[in-house]
Every structure is written in structure tokens, then in C-alpha cells.
Design an enzyme around this catalytic site. Structure first.
Site, mmCIF file in Angstrom:
data_model
loop_
_atom_site.group_PDB
_atom_site.id
_atom_site.type_symbol
_atom_site.label_atom_id
_atom_site.label_comp_id
_atom_site.label_asym_id
_atom_site.label_seq_id
_atom_site.Cartn_x
_atom_site.Cartn_y
_atom_site.Cartn_z
ATOM 1 C CD GLU A 1 5.117 4.665 -6.832
ATOM 2 O OE1 GLU A 1 6.050 4.728 -6.011
ATOM 3 O OE2 GLU A 1 5.187 4.049 -7.911
ATOM 4 C CG HIS B 1 6.311 -2.871 -7.527
ATOM 5 N ND1 HIS B 1 6.771 -1.795 -8.237
ATOM 6 C CD2 HIS B 1 5.791 -3.713 -8.447
ATOM 7 C CE1 HIS B 1 6.527 -1.977 -9.521
ATOM 8 N NE2 HIS B 1 5.939 -3.137 -9.673
ATOM 9 C CG ASP C 1 9.110 -0.612 -5.613
ATOM 10 O OD1 ASP C 1 9.377 -1.382 -6.545
ATOM 11 O OD2 ASP C 1 8.032 0.031 -5.548
#
Length: 483
Positions: free
Chosen positions: A305, A347, A357
Site C-alpha cells: 500500500e 490492484h 488503484d
């Protein structure tokens, strides 16, 4: 009468609703229907909210910048349920948005989507934290004394993360801020020396770097474990091969993302989180375990992330790219994952994904060059052919590229594309073709910078011949894939 006309003109730009004077009616055209909107609504909102709630204006701006880069995202919530520039959270565990509504008297809907209202709500909540800590009028004039109130505002899952959150705000305050809002306003905080008074947080340790060897897989990272509800204990790669790295953008801040992954209600996590400002990395799930980050690809992948929001490129700093690329390079080396775009994916590229994303602002070319140390084609076969297409076959064209055959089960179409590996960015001769048995061959040939194709044709239950060329290498298949 002449006097009356002159007076009407003088008052025409005022806010006084002039209808009749000395018994004489004034023309409606002499009175404006409504005052003009302020030229700088966000800047004025920060100044007004700071004055109303006796909150330092620059501290309020720095806090908003740390949360959202002063982007309200059109009223859409962050991944952790925060709204607007000031990230007013509304979740079952944190009813900050609702608290702001009670403190200000403003409707929740307005606080969500109206930037000035949201800023007012943020100021009210921050002041409420200060009041709870007993900051009187004299203490509120010392910007360093607001540190514990800022720490409380962040709704962190632990004192360690609360300190991380407040430190981020005060670092911005010290360094200065220059932000451009979605509306085009430039908001500035002038750099100044600030000594934060951490109070009880002075005794709180930073995120742990002195962990047991078994607690971390990437030595430069901190360790902050996700809640056990948000990942599955596993024994990878013995139980499942790890052959993919998935790149995410958090739709939130660094400390907020860490806190969210530590919240049992989240039901999501990633193995690592990377900070925008300096590339700081926190590991939250062991690589052997399955983080809940990529649906059907959880078993085979490691998720990274990145702090920030998909629609705001300012989060994607050089420090973030370099730190993340070093992490990806390390993971790929340890598991033998090829350093290419078929194995390092966004993703949005995971089969069945409903996320966008890392989005169009993520610089794949730059990122992959940092991962590999050499130029890499930023385009994938799935991207070129489009949504719903999966690779069914491929053939190497020497070192110059690869030609791919893809199929879309939803519409029965095949697709062929040739993806270059050399002379990237330079137009060179490249070809892709597809021939459905019994029909005319379709070819895309020319001088292309990155790929040839896509070449698509319907071929349900029919054999196809496919191939391509890059550099001096050519591939021609027989008629095959007849199902």
C-alpha cells in the site's frame, strides 16, 4: 430626484436591499441580486475557522494537508471512512463527522462535501480536543502546546500511531506547506521553527525497529501488526507459491492506513505500507501469511500500500517510488519473481478487481526502471487488449519482445498484441496478427514505440493462427486453440 439617483448608485454595490427611499422606488437593476463569491473560499475558510475556534491557522492547514493534501475528493470517503479536506471520520468506532455536526450546528451532508464547512468542522473538533486537555486561552497561543490535541484528532489505534500522526503534522508545520487545491487556490504555510510539547506522548516510543528476527521480512521496515481479523495465517511459499506483487494506493494517509489495518472492522490489510514524504515503510502482515488485499490473488501475492489518493499525483514522490521499488526488488529477488509488468501489477489489474488503484497518476515506467535498473515497458497485454481478456499463450521474439494471445470468455473474442522489450519509447518495426480459420488475417504493423495491436477477432469454437514480429525475430503459430 437627482440626489436620489446618486445615492442609489452609491449603494448599488452594498449588501443593503434598497427598495424605496424618500417615497421613491429605485430600479432593481441598481441593486445586486447576491454578493459575489469569495475569490479564495478555502483560504478564507481556514482563516475564519481558525478565528472562530481560536485554533492556530497554520496548524489547521498543516493537519488538513497531512490528511488529504487539501483535496476534499468531491465528498467521497477515504478507505477508512474520512470525509473532506479535514478527513472527518464517520465509522461505527469513530463518529467524528457527527461530532463536528453537533459542535458546529452544520448538517452532516454539508460537512461531507462542502470544503469551507468541512474546514469549520475540523477546527471545531480540534478545539474540542484542546478543551478536553485543559488548554486555556494563554496555552492555545503556543502552537507547540497543541501537540496532544493533534494526536487525539488522528483517531489512531495506539499511542505509537498517535505520536506518528502528530509528528507528521508538526514536521509539515516546521517545513512549510504549499498546496494547490482542486479549485486552483494556492494555500501556503510559511516554514518556522516549532518545538512541539508532546506531553504524555514524549514517553511513547516510535514505531518499532528493534523487533525479533521472526517479526519482519524486510529489515528497513517498522513492525506494526494488522489485526488478526484482517489476514489469514498461512505457511507460504510452502502452502502457496508467491509469484506476484500487487501495488495499491491506500486512499488515505500513512498513519490512517496503519490504524485501519489494525481495526478489526476493516477486514482488509496489506503486507506493507509506504509513506509519501520520505518513503518510510511499515510491515503489517508477515509475507508467509495471506493479507486481504487482492481478492482471488491473495494466495499468490504480496501487497504494498502507498499513502495517498489515486486522483492526486502529488502523493507519489521520488522518495516513495524509490523506497517502494527497493522493497519490490527485494521481495522479487527472494521469491524468484520476474521483475516485469506481468508479475508486478496494479490492484486494478488483478482478475475480478473492482478497484482502480494505483490509477493513471502512478508512473509505471519510472517505477519499473527503479525496480529493474533498466527501462521496462509500462504496458501489459491485458491493458492493451482491454478488460476481460486473459493470456492463453505467448511466444518470445528473441530479446526484442513477446507476442501474446489472449481470450475473452464473455464475448468469445481473441486478441493478439506484441509487447516490445527493447528500443522502448522509440518507434521501431513491430507487428501483431490474428487469423481465424476460414477468414482473412488481420494485421497491425508499423513503427511503434511500445507495442503492436491490439488485433481482435471473434473465434468461438474456431481454431486461430497468431503471431508477430519485433526486431529481427518473428513467430508464426499453427492453427490452434480451437476451443
Amino acid at each position: 430626484m437627482a440626489r436620489l439617483r446618486r445615492l442609489a448608485v452609491l449603494l448599488a454595490g452594498s449588501l443593503i436591499p434598497l427598495i424605496c427611499l424618500s417615497g421613491q422606488t429605485v430600479s432593481a437593476s441598481a441593486v445586486p441580486a447576491a454578493p459575489a463569491a469569495p475569490a479564495s473560499p478555502v483560504a478564507e475558510a481556514f482563516t475564519r475557522a481558525a478565528a472562530t475556534y481560536d485554533v492556530p491557522r497554520d496548524l489547521l492547514v498543516s493537519l488538513g494537508y497531512a490528511e488529504t493534501r487539501l483535496d476534499g475528493h468531491g465528498g467521497a470517503p477515504s478507505a477508512s471512512g474520512g470525509y473532506g479536506m479535514m478527513h472527518l471520520v464517520s465509522t461505527p468506532a469513530a463518529r467524528v463527522l457527527e461530532r463536528a455536526a453537533k459542535l458546529t450546528g452544520l448538517p452532516v451532508a454539508k460537512l461531507r462535501s462542502d470544503d469551507p464547512a468541512n474546514i469549520t468542522g475540523g477546527a471545531a473538533v480540534l478545539r474540542a480536543h484542546a478543551d478536553a486537555l485543559g488548554l486555556d486561552a494563554a496555552a492555545r497561543k503556543d502552537i507547540g502546546r497543541w501537540y496532544p490535541a493533534v494526536a487525539g484528532y488522528g483517531n489512531a489505534s495506539s499511542p505509537t500511531l498517535a505520536r506518528l500522526y502528530a509528528d507528521t503534522v508538526y514536521e509539515l508545520l516546521t517545513a512549510g506547506v504549499r498546496a494547490v487545491t482542486p479549485g486552483g487556490e494556492t494555500i501556503v504555510v510559511t516554514a518556522r521553527a516549532v518545538r512541539p510539547d508532546r506531553g504524555a506522548y514524549a514517553e511513547v516510543e516510535d514505531l518499532d525497529r528493534t523487533f525479533a528476527a521472526a517479526a519482519v521480512d524486510y529489515p528497513p521496515a517498522h513492525w506494526a501488526p494488522a489485526h488478526s481479523s484482517n489476514y489469514a495465517v498461512s505457511n507460504r511459499p510452502s502452502s502457496d507459491a508467491i509469484d506476484r506483487i500487487v501495488i495499491h494506493v491506500a486512499q488515505g494517509s500513512y498513519s490512517g492506513t496503519i490504524s485501519w489495518f489494525q481495526n478489526s472492522a476493516a477486514k482488509v490489510s496489506a503486507h506493507y505500507v509506504v509513506r509519501s514524504s520520505d518513503g518510510d515503510i511499515t510491515q503489517m502482515v508477515r509475507e508467509k501469511d495471506r493479507a486481504f488485499h487482492a481478492g482471488n490473488d491473495n494466495r499468490r501475492s504480496i501487497g504494498i500500500e502507498h499513502e495517498g489518493y489515486v486522483n492526486n499525483a502529488s502523493w507519489f514522490t521520488d522518495s516513495m517510488y524509490r523506497a517502494s521499488a527497493a522493497l519490490t526488488r527485494d521481495i522479487a529477488g527472494r521469491y524468484g519473481i520476474p521483475k516485469d509488468r506481468a508479475h508486478i501489477v496494479g490492484h486494478n489489474e488483478v482478475p475480478g478487481a473492482d478497484h482502480t488503484d494505483p490509477g493513471p497518476n502512478w508512473d509505471w515506467t519510472r517505477y519499473m526502471q527503479l525496480v529493474t535498473g533498466t527501462p521496462t515497458n509500462p504496458h501489459t497485454p491485458q491493458e492493451v487488449c482491454g478488460s476481460g481478456y486473459d493470456i492463453v499463450d505467448s511466444a518470445a521474439l528473441g530479446s526484442a519482445g513477446t507476442v501474446y494471445l489472449l481470450y475473452n470468455t464473455a464475448n468469445g473474442n481473441n486478441c493478439v498484441t506484441t509487447i516490445k522489450r527493447t528500443s522502448l519509447g522509440t518507434a521501431t518495426a513491430t507487428t501483431a496478427y490474428l487469423e481465424v480459420q476460414g477468414k482473412t488475417r488481420i494485421t497491425d504493423t508499423g513503427n511503434f514505440a511500445y507495442y503492436a495491436g491490439p488485433v481482435r477477432a471473434a473465434a468461438p469454437g474456431t481454431c486461430v493462427k497468431w503471431g508477430g514480429k519485433a526486431g529481427s525475430s518473428t513467430y508464426d503459430s499453427p492453427f490452434e486453440h480451437c476451443g
